[in-house]
Design a protein around this motif. Structure first.
Motif, mmCIF file in Angstrom:
data_model
loop_
_atom_site.group_PDB
_atom_site.id
_atom_site.type_symbol
_atom_site.label_atom_id
_atom_site.label_comp_id
_atom_site.label_asym_id
_atom_site.label_seq_id
_atom_site.Cartn_x
_atom_site.Cartn_y
_atom_site.Cartn_z
ATOM 1 N N ALA A 1 0.833 -1.208 0.000
ATOM 2 C CA ALA A 1 0.000 0.000 0.000
ATOM 3 C C ALA A 1 0.864 1.253 0.000
ATOM 4 C CB ALA A 1 -0.934 -0.004 1.215
ATOM 5 N N ILE A 2 0.291 2.328 -0.546
ATOM 6 C CA ILE A 2 0.968 3.623 -0.649
ATOM 7 C C ILE A 2 0.335 4.596 0.341
ATOM 8 C CG2 ILE A 2 1.516 5.546 -2.198
ATOM 9 C CD1 ILE A 2 1.101 3.538 -4.540
ATOM 10 N N LYS A 3 1.175 5.394 0.970
ATOM 11 C CA LYS A 3 0.692 6.418 1.891
ATOM 12 C C LYS A 3 0.753 7.780 1.210
ATOM 13 C CE LYS A 3 1.757 8.560 6.370
ATOM 14 N NZ LYS A 3 2.665 8.539 7.529
ATOM 15 N N LEU A 4 -0.404 8.447 1.124
ATOM 16 C CA LEU A 4 -0.434 9.771 0.525
ATOM 17 C C LEU A 4 -0.119 10.839 1.569
ATOM 18 C CD1 LEU A 4 -3.555 9.641 -1.833
ATOM 19 C CD2 LEU A 4 -1.201 8.949 -2.279
ATOM 20 N N GLU A 5 0.177 12.020 1.086
ATOM 21 C CA GLU A 5 0.513 13.125 1.980
ATOM 22 C C GLU A 5 -0.670 13.437 2.907
ATOM 23 O OE1 GLU A 5 2.208 17.729 1.645
ATOM 24 O OE2 GLU A 5 1.788 16.559 -0.156
ATOM 25 N N ASN A 6 -0.344 13.702 4.167
ATOM 26 C CA ASN A 6 -1.318 14.033 5.210
ATOM 27 C C ASN A 6 -2.162 12.848 5.657
ATOM 28 O OD1 ASN A 6 -0.537 16.786 5.149
ATOM 29 N ND2 ASN A 6 -1.945 17.182 3.427
ATOM 30 N N GLU A 7 -1.802 11.649 5.234
ATOM 31 C CA GLU A 7 -2.501 10.454 5.713
ATOM 32 C C GLU A 7 -1.687 9.779 6.808
ATOM 33 O OE1 GLU A 7 -5.262 9.050 1.966
ATOM 34 O OE2 GLU A 7 -3.431 7.926 2.390
ATOM 35 N N GLU A 8 -2.382 9.156 7.771
ATOM 36 C CA GLU A 8 -1.717 8.555 8.912
ATOM 37 C C GLU A 8 -1.077 7.211 8.579
ATOM 38 O OE1 GLU A 8 -4.416 8.294 12.152
ATOM 39 O OE2 GLU A 8 -4.669 10.469 12.360
ATOM 40 N N GLU A 9 -1.670 6.461 7.646
ATOM 41 C CA GLU A 9 -1.139 5.138 7.308
ATOM 42 C C GLU A 9 -1.376 4.844 5.835
ATOM 43 O OE1 GLU A 9 -4.920 2.476 8.813
ATOM 44 O OE2 GLU A 9 -3.435 3.076 10.300
ATOM 45 N N PRO A 10 -0.586 3.958 5.250
ATOM 46 C CA PRO A 10 -0.758 3.624 3.827
ATOM 47 C C PRO A 10 -2.028 2.809 3.591
ATOM 48 C CG PRO A 10 0.972 2.261 4.816
ATOM 49 C CD PRO A 10 0.584 3.271 5.850
ATOM 50 N N THR A 11 -2.866 3.290 2.685
ATOM 51 C CA THR A 11 -4.119 2.587 2.393
ATOM 52 C C THR A 11 -4.374 2.408 0.896
ATOM 53 O OG1 THR A 11 -5.363 4.676 2.434
ATOM 54 C CG2 THR A 11 -5.232 3.433 4.512
ATOM 55 N N TRP A 12 -3.549 3.028 0.045
ATOM 56 C CA TRP A 12 -3.811 2.997 -1.394
ATOM 57 C C TRP A 12 -3.110 1.814 -2.048
ATOM 58 C CZ3 TRP A 12 -7.002 6.519 -3.947
ATOM 59 C CH2 TRP A 12 -7.504 7.534 -3.135
ATOM 60 N N ILE A 13 -3.890 0.953 -2.717
ATOM 61 C CA ILE A 13 -3.325 -0.232 -3.362
ATOM 62 C C ILE A 13 -3.501 -0.139 -4.872
ATOM 63 C CG2 ILE A 13 -3.755 -1.687 -1.333
ATOM 64 C CD1 ILE A 13 -6.124 -2.904 -2.969
ATOM 65 N N LYS A 14 -2.603 -0.791 -5.596
ATOM 66 C CA LYS A 14 -2.658 -0.818 -7.069
ATOM 67 C C LYS A 14 -3.564 -1.964 -7.511
ATOM 68 C CE LYS A 14 -1.233 0.280 -11.295
ATOM 69 N NZ LYS A 14 -2.312 -0.459 -12.009
ATOM 70 N N ILE A 15 -4.512 -1.653 -8.379
ATOM 71 C CA ILE A 15 -5.408 -2.666 -8.947
ATOM 72 C C ILE A 15 -4.762 -3.227 -10.210
ATOM 73 C CG2 ILE A 15 -7.689 -3.104 -9.924
ATOM 74 C CD1 ILE A 15 -7.714 -2.502 -6.923
ATOM 75 N N PRO A 16 -4.709 -4.551 -10.377
ATOM 76 C CA PRO A 16 -4.122 -5.134 -11.589
ATOM 77 C C PRO A 16 -4.757 -4.572 -12.867
ATOM 78 C CG PRO A 16 -4.525 -6.840 -9.947
ATOM 79 C CD PRO A 16 -5.140 -5.591 -9.419
ATOM 80 N N ASP A 17 -3.934 -4.334 -13.855
ATOM 81 C CA ASP A 17 -4.388 -3.684 -15.079
ATOM 82 C C ASP A 17 -5.510 -4.440 -15.788
ATOM 83 O OD1 ASP A 17 -2.597 -1.626 -14.718
ATOM 84 O OD2 ASP A 17 -1.039 -2.522 -15.985
ATOM 85 N N ASP A 18 -5.474 -5.787 -15.736
ATOM 86 C CA ASP A 18 -6.478 -6.562 -16.460
ATOM 87 C C ASP A 18 -7.878 -6.426 -15.854
ATOM 88 O OD1 ASP A 18 -5.174 -8.256 -14.324
ATOM 89 O OD2 ASP A 18 -6.845 -9.578 -14.852
ATOM 90 N N MET A 19 -7.967 -5.890 -14.633
ATOM 91 C CA MET A 19 -9.274 -5.696 -13.994
ATOM 92 C C MET A 19 -9.832 -4.298 -14.249
ATOM 93 S SD MET A 19 -8.711 -7.405 -10.258
ATOM 94 C CE MET A 19 -8.035 -9.063 -10.050
#
Length: 519
Positions: free
Chosen positions: A252-270
């Motif tokens: 997961a990726i943590k964006l600026e001003n966020e407390e913890e990483p929550t952003w995940i990459k969705i596979p391209d085929d989906m």
């Protein structure tokens, strides 16, 4: 005892012990070693009258419902009473003689630490509970811990026994079998914080301390594809991705001003490529060849678009309805303020009918309902579980009259059955407003698209996950992606803002909820 035996005649009629014995023998042969462990432990508790609370933790496809059916057939073939309930209406339809927990045990809608069930000593329900050998409660993590505690207190109170130690035993010494998946959506706490939601979970109840926990990990869908290596690998890979997503184990990726990483990459085929008209894009991806199948119940049953909030699903429903042929009929609700709201004359002046018509609430039909013959709808209320009409049942409209709607159920055991849906009166209590709204309307909603929360319990072949905005609570993304049984059936459309990584979306997982699942 006549009222006690009536439970055996509920739902689908009285099955003979020979039929139940035969059903059990067939089901028993298919149990995995994990299911057998639970089966033997629960039956031992019932036969020895020891009581106890068991929880079966497993994701979709591990055979929880199969296990429930096996245990139910075994005990009912021996003329023992098993009460099968679930936290949602749609889940209860999968259980033989199933009911929602709230309707079966008369659990209050609003619960707190002091709540009890509306069960009185000497009533038919109290006598039924006294003769019950086992209670099975599916999708337990969805319910507030106070629901289980209310039943515990009530059973201790109403059960007839000479045992003075009964008040010290959970659920009055009855055997309770709970099941579910904590990766899914937890109890809904309106305006609640993360900690409020976690504290509402059954894992934070005093009951959990004495609960025996079992895990089901073997994917029965995989087991059925044992001879097809390619299909087996596909199911295994997709299932692992879903479980890692649900457990919060994907990178997961943590964006600026966020407390913890929550952003995940969705596979391209989906991913569905956004051409600038996102609703059109996702409808074309999921409802292919709609013009030739718009009134085909099998086609509509197998697919749906799901979104985090009602507003998005409403937009999709309006768009798809405009694509199908036929005359559109518009039903308007009758809205008024309940006389119990206090000074109704003053309230009527402050809140005119036009304003009441504009109000929208979760789980309540809108003031304006537009339908066409052939469109799919979803029930928003439990009307008759005996007939398969419960909150979450999906149907296809066959006739539109002024005072009743004829529709055909196309999901569950009652598929193909035609029913008539009347307008009903709903009382809406919303803390934001100083009144109780009365709305008379058909308790349905279009369901080409639905919210993620409403999709829980549905099984589909094709799902379009529409993420114009990310999910906002634990388990929502997991529920969204786990409605399908294959990778090729899942398509996701993400609308990223400038500061959000392309092809990524938020996955919220309260990992603390898993800390109490040590077996």
């Amino acid at each position: 005892m006549e009222d006690i035996s009536n439970i055996l005649r509920e739902k689908k009629g009285l099955l003979t012990t020979d039929m139940l014995r035969s059903e059990h023998e067939n089901l028993y042969k298919g149990l995995t070693h994990e299911q057998l462990t639970v089966y033997r432990s629960v039956l031992a508790s019932v036969y020895e009258n020891k009581g106890g609370v068991f929880f079966v933790y497993g994701h979709g496809g591990t055979g929880k419902t199969y296990l429930w059916r096996t245990i139910i057939a075994k005990l009912r073939s021996e003329s023992k009473i098993v009460l099968a309930v679930a936290s949602s209406g749609i889940a209860s339809l999968l259980l033989p003689g199933g009911r929602t927990a709230h309707s079966r045990f008369k659990i209050p809608i609003k619960v707190d630490d002091f709540s009890t069930c509306e069960i009185k000593k000497g009533t038919q329900l109290a006598k039924l509970l006294n003769h019950t050998s086992l209670i099975i409660w599916d999708e337990a993590p969805m319910n507030h811990r106070n629901c289980f505690e209310a039943l515990d207190k009530s059973l201790k109170d109403v059960l007839e026994t000479d045992d003075i130690t009964i008040t010290g035993k959970l659920f009055g010494g009855k055997t309770i079998l709970l099941g579910g998946d904590f990766r899914q959506i937890l109890p809904v706490i309106v305006g609640g914080t993360k900690q409020d939601i976690i504290n509402a979970s059954i894992t934070r109840s005093y009951i959990w301390n004495d609960c025996y926990i079992f895990r089901l990990t073997m994917n029965m869908r995989l087991h059925k594809c044992s001879e097809n290596t390619a299909a087996q690998e596909d199911i295994l890979s997709f299932a692992k991705w879903i479980l890692d997503l649900g457990d919060g184990k994907l990178d997961a990726i943590k964006l600026e001003n966020e407390e913890e990483p929550t952003w995940i990459k969705i596979p391209d085929d989906m991913l569905i490529k956004n051409s600038g008209d996102s609703i059109r894009d996702i409808v074309l991806a999921i409802y292919q060849d709609l013009e030739h199948n718009y009134n085909n119940s099998s086609y509509l049953r197998d697919r749906a678009i799901i979104a985090p909030i009602n507003d998005l699903s409403d937009e999709v429903n309006t768009y798809v309805l405009s694509l199908i042929p036929g005359e559109e009929k518009c039903y308007m609700s009758s809205d008024s303020i309940c006389s119990s709201s206090g000074n109704t004359e003053e309230i009527d002046i402050l809140y005119p009918v036009d304003f009441l018509n504009s109000l929208k609430f979760n789980g309540v039909p809108h003031h304006e309902l537009k339908l066409k013959v052939g469109c799919p709808i979803m029930l928003l209320r439990n009307i008759s579980q005996h007939s398969g009409l419960c909150n979450g049942t999906r149907l296809i409209v066959t006739q539109l009259a002024s005072k009743v709607i004829e529709a055909e159920i196309f999901t569950g055991n009652h598929s193909g059955q035609k029913v008539y849906i009347p307008r009903i009166l709903t009382h809406v209590t919303e803390t934001k407003w100083p009144f109780v709204l009365k709305r008379r309307q058909f308790p349905i909603r279009l369901c080409y698209a639905m919210t993620i929360n409403k999709s829980q319990g549905q099984t589909l072949q094709y799902v379009g996950l529409y993420l114009r905005r990310p999910v906002f609570s634990h388990g929502q993304l997991y529920v969204g992606v786990s409605r399908v049984t294959s990778r090729k059936g899942l398509r996701i459309l993400i609308e990223n803002n400038n500061d959000e990584p392309e092809g990524c979306t938020r996955n919220i997982v309260f990992t603390e909820i898993f800390d109490d699942l040590v077996t």
